[in-house]
Design an enzyme around this catalytic site. Sequence first.
Site: not given
Length: 485
Positions: A248, A277, A355
């Site tokens: 991330y 996402d 996700h």
Amino acid sequence: MSRAWALADGVYLHPKVRKHNSEDSCWMVLHGTVYDITSFLPKHPGGRSILLKNSGQDATVAFDSVHPVEILEEYLTPDQIIGKVELGDTIQNLTTRESKNSPRSEVEKTAQSTLPPLESMLSVAEIESYALQRLSPKAISYYVSATDDEITKVANGQIYRSILLRPRVFVDCTECSLKTSILGNNVGLPIYVSPAAMARLAHPVGEAGIASACSKFNALQIISKNASMSPAAIVSAGTEAVFAWQLYVLKDLAATERMLAQIRKIPQIKFIVLTLDAPFPGKREADERFKMAEVAGGAPPQAWGTESALTWHKTLDWLCRHTSLPIVLKGVQTYEDAYAATLFPSVKGIILSNHGGRALDTTTTPIQVLLEIRKFCPQVLETVDVLVDGGVKRGTDVVKALALGAKGVGIGRAALYGLSVGGKEGVERVLKILADEMMTAMRLLGVKNASELSLRHINTSALTSGLFDGPPGLKEIEAEFRSKL
């Protein structure tokens, strides 16, 4: 200079530490070190509420239940260290007392409940049902929740029921192999464990238990950026597993770069999975409701720590400066983005994922995206490795995805449920159930190797009407990106 405080008689922490328990001045003790985390409150990916709840006290037990100790170096700087606490009998008693109420101890208590032997559990759904009886309310709210009405979460699994299998007869199916390769890495089966955060909420062994189970099958584990253990500790538990690491990109770019530097030192990690996402959090009502109940009095809203300004050229150029590993883009939800990914040489794979239904509700399922790739730009399947995840509960689901062109199929919640009911052995049981179901389906289809699965083994006509029917738009995408490459 670092300072040390002895514990006052009858007081768990020195008063000077305890009084710093507000947004204006927030201190916390972790592993004997006193940190001033005031400036970190608005940056905490999990929101400031949980930090304020544990401020002015020793939060080591609560911290360890969801975080590796190495994460402190990623998010906090040396100038935030106030001093040390001298650990004595009083603090040990406090730690013991806190442990009884910690998320991990909740798991350990529920672990004492009676369960049938793992080998008697015959399906992933059955394992899930037992897991939901054992997991703490916090773990259930986090693992199970999905966005809004959870339509996408349900659809991810249901769509597989609309694909029919086409078995062939008079085929020698004595031998059957699940071995394949993902991004050039040989694996024992085409099932991988998706990045699933905070595994210690399910079992104290955490992500190391998942790694050990993957090792038994020579399977791939994508380590979550939000794992409750360090990547180094996880890979050491899975000597025969294959590993990737989920990235991330945080608003604090320097922290992200520090973590990438740590990943460069771990040779077992073979590629980077850039998650795209969830640039903003979905409205997961079950999770939000638990947090509201956990922090009384209405706490400040959660701060989302993921960078929302990522773009194709800027972000991929930046990432290539910080890693030489192959890049996989996770969260592709349209054939247009799948095609765009092939225009960037650094991208070696994509994961079709929404996700797990935790970001945007009523979006397309990975299987629909895979079908649209086949319809509009099938060359994508020859250019990059295409993986899918979401909703997989049967080995036949995996077989269907592979027949459509996927190189691998991920499981997330299923691995956590297995971990909950049996630790490492529980995850092994999940993988074995899916592998056995795969081999049964492949033998009945007349297929000896996973690589032999193709469109002739499935019928997807029931899904045709649900595919995108607009203009392809690929020329426009290529024109836009080629001019900048």
